[in-house]
Design a protein around this motif. Structure first.
Motif, mmCIF file in Angstrom:
data_model
loop_
_atom_site.group_PDB
_atom_site.id
_atom_site.type_symbol
_atom_site.label_atom_id
_atom_site.label_comp_id
_atom_site.label_asym_id
_atom_site.label_seq_id
_atom_site.Cartn_x
_atom_site.Cartn_y
_atom_site.Cartn_z
ATOM 1 N N ALA A 1 0.836 -1.204 0.000
ATOM 2 C CA ALA A 1 0.000 0.000 0.000
ATOM 3 C C ALA A 1 0.868 1.251 0.000
ATOM 4 C CB ALA A 1 -0.930 -0.015 1.217
ATOM 5 N N ASN A 2 1.934 1.237 0.786
ATOM 6 C CA ASN A 2 2.840 2.389 0.803
ATOM 7 C C ASN A 2 3.622 2.493 -0.504
ATOM 8 O OD1 ASN A 2 3.125 3.971 3.575
ATOM 9 N ND2 ASN A 2 2.550 1.865 4.035
ATOM 10 N N ALA A 3 3.998 1.354 -1.075
ATOM 11 C CA ALA A 3 4.723 1.376 -2.343
ATOM 12 C C ALA A 3 3.846 1.942 -3.460
ATOM 13 C CB ALA A 3 5.189 -0.035 -2.693
ATOM 14 N N GLU A 4 2.604 1.528 -3.504
ATOM 15 C CA GLU A 4 1.711 2.020 -4.555
ATOM 16 C C GLU A 4 1.457 3.509 -4.392
ATOM 17 O OE1 GLU A 4 -1.494 -0.680 -3.999
ATOM 18 O OE2 GLU A 4 -0.483 -2.331 -5.040
ATOM 19 N N PHE A 5 1.321 3.970 -3.156
ATOM 20 C CA PHE A 5 1.156 5.405 -2.923
ATOM 21 C C PHE A 5 2.403 6.155 -3.370
ATOM 22 C CE2 PHE A 5 1.277 9.382 -0.704
ATOM 23 C CZ PHE A 5 -0.046 9.775 -0.571
ATOM 24 N N MET A 6 3.593 5.631 -3.017
ATOM 25 C CA MET A 6 4.829 6.284 -3.415
ATOM 26 C C MET A 6 4.953 6.350 -4.936
ATOM 27 S SD MET A 6 8.806 5.352 -2.480
ATOM 28 C CE MET A 6 8.690 6.049 -0.819
ATOM 29 N N ALA A 7 4.668 5.240 -5.601
ATOM 30 C CA ALA A 7 4.803 5.222 -7.054
ATOM 31 C C ALA A 7 3.898 6.252 -7.707
ATOM 32 C CB ALA A 7 4.492 3.826 -7.582
ATOM 33 N N GLU A 8 2.696 6.419 -7.174
ATOM 34 C CA GLU A 8 1.741 7.351 -7.779
ATOM 35 C C GLU A 8 2.024 8.801 -7.424
ATOM 36 O OE1 GLU A 8 -3.086 8.240 -7.965
ATOM 37 O OE2 GLU A 8 -2.332 6.470 -6.891
ATOM 38 N N HIS A 9 2.385 9.066 -6.166
ATOM 39 C CA HIS A 9 2.438 10.451 -5.688
ATOM 40 C C HIS A 9 3.847 10.989 -5.450
ATOM 41 C CE1 HIS A 9 -1.921 10.445 -5.113
ATOM 42 N NE2 HIS A 9 -1.789 9.269 -4.517
ATOM 43 N N LEU A 10 4.810 10.134 -5.104
ATOM 44 C CA LEU A 10 6.124 10.619 -4.676
ATOM 45 C C LEU A 10 7.261 10.273 -5.627
ATOM 46 C CD1 LEU A 10 5.999 9.883 -0.827
ATOM 47 C CD2 LEU A 10 5.262 11.926 -2.058
ATOM 48 N N LEU A 11 7.133 9.184 -6.372
ATOM 49 C CA LEU A 11 8.199 8.808 -7.299
ATOM 50 C C LEU A 11 8.541 9.936 -8.273
ATOM 51 C CD1 LEU A 11 10.167 6.687 -8.404
ATOM 52 C CD2 LEU A 11 8.281 5.757 -9.773
ATOM 53 N N PRO A 12 7.563 10.690 -8.792
ATOM 54 C CA PRO A 12 7.917 11.802 -9.686
ATOM 55 C C PRO A 12 8.779 12.870 -9.024
ATOM 56 C CG PRO A 12 5.588 11.250 -9.908
ATOM 57 C CD PRO A 12 6.094 10.510 -8.710
ATOM 58 N N HIS A 13 8.827 12.878 -7.694
ATOM 59 C CA HIS A 13 9.613 13.862 -6.951
ATOM 60 C C HIS A 13 10.927 13.273 -6.430
ATOM 61 C CE1 HIS A 13 6.116 16.522 -7.083
ATOM 62 N NE2 HIS A 13 5.396 15.452 -6.789
ATOM 63 N N GLY A 14 11.244 12.037 -6.815
ATOM 64 C CA GLY A 14 12.540 11.461 -6.464
ATOM 65 C C GLY A 14 12.523 10.389 -5.387
ATOM 66 N N TRP A 15 11.364 10.129 -4.773
ATOM 67 C CA TRP A 15 11.281 9.106 -3.731
ATOM 68 C C TRP A 15 11.158 7.741 -4.397
ATOM 69 C CZ3 TRP A 15 11.508 11.085 1.257
ATOM 70 C CH2 TRP A 15 11.262 12.461 1.388
ATOM 71 N N ASP A 16 12.061 6.790 -4.066
ATOM 72 C CA ASP A 16 12.064 5.557 -4.848
ATOM 73 C C ASP A 16 12.383 4.286 -4.071
ATOM 74 O OD1 ASP A 16 14.778 5.793 -4.367
ATOM 75 O OD2 ASP A 16 15.364 5.914 -6.477
ATOM 76 N N THR A 17 12.517 4.342 -2.747
ATOM 77 C CA THR A 17 12.953 3.165 -1.976
ATOM 78 C C THR A 17 11.946 2.840 -0.875
ATOM 79 O OG1 THR A 17 15.276 3.690 -2.420
ATOM 80 C CG2 THR A 17 14.822 2.180 -0.598
ATOM 81 N N ILE A 18 11.593 1.574 -0.756
ATOM 82 C CA ILE A 18 10.687 1.079 0.283
ATOM 83 C C ILE A 18 11.476 0.111 1.164
ATOM 84 C CG2 ILE A 18 8.662 -0.350 0.734
ATOM 85 C CD1 ILE A 18 7.789 2.279 -0.340
ATOM 86 N N VAL A 19 11.554 0.413 2.466
ATOM 87 C CA VAL A 19 12.374 -0.380 3.383
ATOM 88 C C VAL A 19 11.487 -1.098 4.396
ATOM 89 C CG1 VAL A 19 14.278 -0.364 5.024
ATOM 90 C CG2 VAL A 19 14.259 1.288 3.134
ATOM 91 N N VAL A 20 11.610 -2.431 4.432
ATOM 92 C CA VAL A 20 10.945 -3.249 5.449
ATOM 93 C C VAL A 20 11.882 -3.321 6.648
ATOM 94 C CG1 VAL A 20 9.992 -5.518 5.987
ATOM 95 C CG2 VAL A 20 9.794 -4.592 3.656
ATOM 96 N N ASP A 21 11.453 -2.758 7.766
ATOM 97 C CA ASP A 21 12.350 -2.696 8.920
ATOM 98 C C ASP A 21 12.331 -4.004 9.708
ATOM 99 O OD1 ASP A 21 13.628 -1.422 11.548
ATOM 100 O OD2 ASP A 21 13.873 0.035 9.932
#
Length: 434
Positions: free
Chosen positions: A30-50
């Motif tokens: 869910a966070n990855a899909e949100f990032m891809a749609e809303h934040l990836l165009p601004h340079g955010w590209d990494t999803i970390v499972v802690d």
């Protein structure tokens, strides 16, 4: 392959502030899909499972003393299939990595130094060697805050072989980023070198982040640059101003040392919807005021710290998400130089950065009271009479006044200069571009 160095500080999301040890595959996606749609165009590209993705008994607010971590026949951690269903039947994180890569994102995972206690108790063989887990373990060098691991005896060649086999598996899964914990406090030279060596031997370019950074000294700079992509310079930062304020001094020391050879890391951004099942607190939109959130992002950007969002992206407030999509602000992170503290005087802190003829200046009020302050533009690094000064967060022009000799000279503003008058909220900032 090589230890991946990055031309600009890494930018992404990390599950810790929201989910602690308990994040699920569905929540990661869910966070990855949100990032891809809303934040990836601004340079955010990494999803970390802690941490603790291999613990089927993981819970909020802490660690289980005798966690039955899931391992394979060589003592290597495997994702809990109840939380990560795609990992069943030996798939590991490969299916999740493929999903993220299809979205244009990178997968990161948290790892601990050492070897799981359950592997030592079972005395499993170490892949590619005649050694077993009990022969390479070092019970005298254990983590002070996580009970699941023993250290490694790096005088035994099986210790390096164990790290090599673990990282080779991560590379096979498609992992792009490793957050290696319990490396820097105390500073674990053999562990850092062995893990870095394993990353460099893997059949994939992988970025290596080292944590935590309590009391980290710049005396280690050359070693860190040789063995890591980024490294923490502080302990965990949560949504309290008392956690953020000490990083002004830390970043003043570390920011001039950052660059493509390695990035000093001021920790995650505890912004957005956090505490859902985390180590500290209950579900909340962060306890920081909007002014404090903006000051936090501004300081991290001016210092060129890696940016890892801690809040659950789909449920975070729009005004928080807006902090991550201002390209004029993120331009400083990606494309500036000379980033440093320019002034510290009581509750006022000023940072500066530049690119060619462009100058950025951030003015922070670390005090508890609002204040309005006139500044000589030269003292802010903006020159004696800048043609235009812009508030970067709002995009609006800032009024630049010629000096009034008698009134402003009494305030320490030199004749022949110009003045900007800045209204600063408690724990707030103004970010200027000239």
């Amino acid at each position: 392959m090589t230890l991946r160095k990055t031309a600009t500080p890494p930018m992404g999301w990390n599950s810790w502030d929201s989910y602690g040890t308990t994040v699920t595959e569905a929540e990661v996606l869910a966070n990855a899909e949100f990032m891809a749609e809303h934040l990836l165009p601004h340079g955010w590209d990494t999803i970390v499972v802690d941490i603790d993705w291999a613990d089927p008994t993981a819970r909020s607010h802490g660690y289980n003393e005798t966690a039955p971590l899931i391992i394979d026949g060589f003592g290597r951690l495997q994702p809990d299939p109840a939380r990560f269903p795609s990992s069943a039947d030996g798939g590991g994180f490969a299916p999740l990595a493929a999903r993220l890569h299809a979205l244009g994102l990178k997968l990161g995972i948290h790892v601990m130094r050492g070897i799981p206690r359950v592997a030592v108790a079972a005395d499993v063989p170490i892949a590619g060697t005649d050694a077993t887990a009990s022969q390479i373990a070092d019970p005298a060098n254990v983590c002070e805050w996580n009970p699941h691991y023993l250290g490694l005896d790096h005088a035994h060649p099986g210790a390096q072989a164990y790290y090599d086999s673990c990282v080779a598996q991560y590379a096979e899964w498609g992992v792009d980023f490793l957050k290696a914990d319990d490396m820097l406090w105390p500073y674990q030279v053999p562990e850092i070198e062995a893990y870095s060596r394993a990353v460099q031997r893997a059949d994939r370019d992988i970025a290596l982040s080292l944590s935590p950074g309590r009391d980290l000294s710049a005396a280690h700079l050359d070693h860190l640059r040789a063995h890591a992509t980024m490294w923490r310079v502080c302990d965990d930062v949560w949504d309290r101003w008392d956690d953020i304020e000490p990083n002004f001094a830390r970043l003043a020391r570390w920011a001039p040392l950052g660059g493509p050879e390695g990035w000093p890391d001021a920790d995650m951004l505890p912004l957005g919807r956090i505490g859902l099942r985390a180590e500290r607190g209950e579900p909340r939109e962060g306890a920081l005021t909007l002014a404090e959130r903006r000051a936090l992002v501004t300081l991290w950007v001016m210092a060129r710290s890696p940016l890892m969002i801690g809040g659950d992206l789909p449920t975070s407030a729009p005004e928080t998400i807006a902090l991550f999509t201002n390209d004029e602000v993120l331009e400083i992170l990606r494309d500036s130089a000379g980033n440093r503290e320019l002034l510290r005087e009581r509750d006022l802190v000023v940072w500066t950065a530049a690119r060619g003829d462009t100058r950025w200046t951030a003015v922070f009020n670390t005090g508890d009271e609002a204040r309005e302050v006139p500044f000589d533009t030269r003292s802010l690094g903006l020159g004696p009479a800048p043609a235009r000064v812009v508030d970067v967060w709002s995009g609006s022009d800032v009024s630049v006044e010629p000096v009034h000799v008698q009134s402003d000279a009494a305030r320490g503003v030199a004749p022949g200069s110009s003045v900007v008058r800045l209204a600063l909220e408690p724990h707030g900032c103004v970010l200027l571009r000239a």
